[in-house]
Scaffold this motif. Structure first.
Motif, short mmCIF file in Angstrom:
data_model
loop_
_atom_site.label_atom_id
_atom_site.label_comp_id
_atom_site.label_asym_id
_atom_site.label_seq_id
_atom_site.Cartn_x
_atom_site.Cartn_y
_atom_site.Cartn_z
N LEU A 154 0.85 -1.20 0.00
CA LEU A 154 0.00 0.00 0.00
C LEU A 154 0.88 1.25 0.00
CD1 LEU A 154 -2.63 -1.34 2.53
CD2 LEU A 154 -2.84 -1.18 0.04
N GLN A 155 1.67 1.39 -1.07
CA GLN A 155 2.61 2.52 -1.17
C GLN A 155 1.98 3.64 -2.03
OE1 GLN A 155 6.62 1.64 -2.44
NE2 GLN A 155 6.43 -0.55 -1.99
N PRO A 156 2.38 4.89 -1.79
CA PRO A 156 1.91 5.94 -2.70
C PRO A 156 2.48 5.73 -4.11
CG PRO A 156 3.40 6.84 -1.04
CD PRO A 156 3.21 5.40 -0.71
N GLY A 157 1.78 6.27 -5.09
CA GLY A 157 2.21 6.08 -6.47
C GLY A 157 3.56 6.74 -6.76
N THR A 158 3.96 7.66 -5.89
CA THR A 158 5.26 8.32 -6.12
C THR A 158 6.41 7.33 -5.95
OG1 THR A 158 5.03 8.98 -3.80
CG2 THR A 158 4.63 10.69 -5.47
N PHE A 283 -2.85 4.73 -10.52
CA PHE A 283 -1.40 4.98 -10.39
C PHE A 283 -0.65 4.73 -11.71
CE2 PHE A 283 -1.60 6.44 -6.37
CZ PHE A 283 -1.29 5.63 -5.28
N PRO A 284 -0.81 3.57 -12.36
CA PRO A 284 -0.01 3.37 -13.58
C PRO A 284 -0.30 4.43 -14.65
CG PRO A 284 -0.90 1.27 -12.82
CD PRO A 284 -1.55 2.33 -11.98
N MET A 285 -1.59 4.77 -14.83
CA MET A 285 -1.93 5.76 -15.88
C MET A 285 -1.45 7.16 -15.49
SD MET A 285 -3.02 3.82 -18.12
CE MET A 285 -4.22 2.83 -18.96
N SER A 286 -1.48 7.46 -14.19
CA SER A 286 -0.98 8.77 -13.72
C SER A 286 0.54 8.86 -13.90
CB SER A 286 -1.35 8.97 -12.24
OG SER A 286 -2.75 8.89 -12.08
N PHE A 287 1.22 7.76 -13.60
CA PHE A 287 2.68 7.70 -13.76
C PHE A 287 3.04 8.00 -15.22
CE2 PHE A 287 6.78 5.99 -12.25
CZ PHE A 287 7.42 5.63 -13.42
N ARG A 302 -2.63 15.62 -6.18
CA ARG A 302 -1.89 14.94 -7.25
C ARG A 302 -2.12 13.45 -7.04
NH1 ARG A 302 4.45 13.97 -6.94
NH2 ARG A 302 4.85 13.01 -9.00
N ALA A 303 -2.59 12.77 -8.10
CA ALA A 303 -3.03 11.36 -7.95
C ALA A 303 -1.92 10.47 -7.39
CB ALA A 303 -3.51 10.84 -9.29
N LEU A 304 -0.67 10.67 -7.83
CA LEU A 304 0.41 9.77 -7.39
C LEU A 304 0.71 9.92 -5.90
CD1 LEU A 304 2.98 9.80 -10.35
CD2 LEU A 304 1.41 7.98 -9.69
N GLU A 305 0.21 11.00 -5.29
CA GLU A 305 0.50 11.17 -3.85
C GLU A 305 -0.53 10.50 -2.96
OE1 GLU A 305 3.12 15.25 -4.40
OE2 GLU A 305 1.12 15.38 -3.49
N LEU A 306 -1.55 9.90 -3.59
CA LEU A 306 -2.53 9.13 -2.80
C LEU A 306 -1.80 8.02 -2.04
CD1 LEU A 306 -5.48 8.44 -5.25
CD2 LEU A 306 -5.69 9.46 -2.98
N PHE A 318 -8.69 12.73 -12.87
CA PHE A 318 -8.74 13.67 -14.00
C PHE A 318 -7.33 13.68 -14.56
CE2 PHE A 318 -12.79 15.32 -12.57
CZ PHE A 318 -12.75 15.15 -11.19
N LEU A 319 -7.12 13.10 -15.74
CA LEU A 319 -5.73 13.02 -16.23
C LEU A 319 -5.65 13.43 -17.70
CD1 LEU A 319 -5.48 10.32 -18.17
CD2 LEU A 319 -5.34 9.13 -16.03
N GLY A 320 -4.46 13.90 -18.11
CA GLY A 320 -4.26 14.26 -19.51
C GLY A 320 -3.37 15.47 -19.68
N SER A 321 -3.71 16.29 -20.70
CA SER A 321 -2.88 17.46 -21.04
C SER A 321 -2.72 18.39 -19.85
CB SER A 321 -3.52 18.22 -22.20
OG SER A 321 -3.47 17.43 -23.38
N TYR A 322 -1.49 18.90 -19.70
CA TYR A 322 -1.16 19.70 -18.51
C TYR A 322 -2.16 20.85 -18.31
CZ TYR A 322 1.59 21.81 -14.87
OH TYR A 322 1.99 22.30 -13.65
N ASP A 323 -2.37 21.64 -19.36
CA ASP A 323 -3.24 22.82 -19.23
C ASP A 323 -4.70 22.44 -18.95
OD1 ASP A 323 -1.55 24.97 -21.70
OD2 ASP A 323 -0.97 24.15 -19.73
N ASP A 324 -5.17 21.34 -19.56
CA ASP A 324 -6.57 20.95 -19.34
C ASP A 324 -6.78 20.54 -17.88
OD1 ASP A 324 -6.69 19.38 -22.62
OD2 ASP A 324 -7.07 21.45 -22.00
N VAL A 325 -5.82 19.80 -17.32
CA VAL A 325 -5.97 19.38 -15.91
C VAL A 325 -5.85 20.60 -14.99
CG1 VAL A 325 -5.08 17.87 -14.07
CG2 VAL A 325 -5.13 17.06 -16.44
#
Ligand code: P6P
Length: 339
Positions: A154-158, A283-287, A302-306, A318-325
């Motif tokens: 149960l580690q954070p995605g980071t 996590f994998p898709m956020s990475f 930030r999703a990876l910090e969950l 909510f993931l994708g292009s930097y400006d859209d997020v």
């Protein structure tokens, strides 16, 4: 000659990972061996998925086959293949699969230093209509493989070392990051090899597509509803975004990664934590998104910090292009400021 050289200088996924691993002088090839077993699983599933339609025709998938044996559902079969491939690699000590309620602790005699979290066949409800589906995986290092516990998983995605997905569609594409950018490989069935076809993928900074299940709109919270409204009725005179939603995460994320835009699976009143699972979808898709220059947000952070509390925890995403997020982050920030 260049074209000829290019054609004969095959950059396979194994060669590519070996090149990347050579940056880590301490690595003894364990990761490369682990990855080659994941690749083996993907090749098996690719061939089984491609036959699924045919199998359906001749009454194999989901029914009894010609030998009268109960044909396993593809997601169960895929899970068994990945579990066996990962255990036999001798490089894993604990596995988390979407198909298994409990974590799988590998026989101590066969243990290695990695934990793999995976969804063997995400979106499998789409198989019968031929929609692309996929395998999603994330890889962690485990401190002490001989005393591995659930807390280690149960580690954070980071802390994730590597992540990827394999999409079984018109072609079989494996997208991978080991923390040094994102690369895409396409399976050449005649060689049985994944060949580098999308080097150094970078997601466009802003996109023209939003991807969400609008059927859940009546249950959305304020910021999500406002964001989608802005996509459809922009106030700044720009053109409305296009809606593209396949309903298979790997396909929706792959299109977002290549074309840009934003993929949303928000929380709603029915599912306060959304639908997608933290360890082997979020996590994998956020990475991958961060490695490609995009970002990934849960509505709060930030999703990876969950830090997941349980194996099959869910999270809004909510993931994708930097400006859209950035836009949806601003909407959630202003909501919490006004709260
Ligand atoms: P909905 C597929 O079942 C899945 O797990 C993901 O692949 C996909 O993004 C999501 O669920 C689709 O969910 O509620 O829109 O059908």
């Amino acid at each position: 000659h260049a074209a000829e050289a290019q054609r004969t200088d095959l950059m396979t996924i194994t060669r590519h990972v070996l090149n990347e691993q050579s940056r880590h002088p301490e690595s003894r090839g364990d990761f490369t061996i682990l990855l080659s077993h994941i690749v083996l699983g993907c090749k098996f599933v690719a061939s089984a998925v491609n036959k699924a339609g045919l199998a359906k025709l001749i009454g194999l998938a989901g029914e009894t086959n010609v030998q009268g044996e109960e044909q396993k559902k593809l997601d169960v079969l895929s899970n068994e293949v990945f579990v066996k491939a990962l255990v036999s690699s001798g490089r894993t000590c604990v596995l988390v699969s979407e198909e298994n309620e409990e974590a799988i602790f590998v026989d101590p005699a066969l243990r290695g230093k990695y934990c793999v979290c995976f969804d063997p066949l995400d979106g499998s409800s789409n198989i019968d209509c031929g929609v692309s589906i996929g395998t999603i995986f994330g890889i962690y290092m485990i401190k002490d493989k001989d005393n591995v516990t659930l807390e280690d998983v149960l580690q954070p995605g980071t802390n994730m070392l590597a992540a990827g997905y394999c999409m079984y569609g018109s072609s079989c594409t494996l997208v991978l990051s080991t923390g040094n950018g994102v690369n895409g490989f396409t399976l050449d069935p005649s060689l049985g090899e994944f060949i580098l076809t999308h080097p150094n993928i970078k997601i466009p900074k802003k996109g023209k597509i939003y991807s969400v299940n609008e059927g859940n709109a009546k249950n959305w919270d304020g910021p999500t509803a406002k964001f989608v409204e802005k996509c459809k009725y922009p106030q700044d005179g720009s053109s409305p975004k296009s809606l593209r939603y396949i309903g298979s995460m790997v396909a929706d994320v792959h299109r977002t990664l290549l074309y840009g835009g934003i993929f949303l699976y928000p929380a709603d009143q029915k599912s306060p934590n959304g639908k997608l699972r933290v360890l082997y979808e979020v996590f994998p898709m956020s990475f991958l998104m961060e490695q490609a220059g995009g970002q990934s947000f849960t509505g709060k952070q930030r999703a990876l910090e969950l830090a997941p509390a349980k194996l099959h925890d869910r999270s809004p995403i909510f993931l994708g292009s930097y400006d859209d997020v950035e836009e949806i982050k601003a909407l959630y920030a202003s909501e919490s400021n006004n709260a």
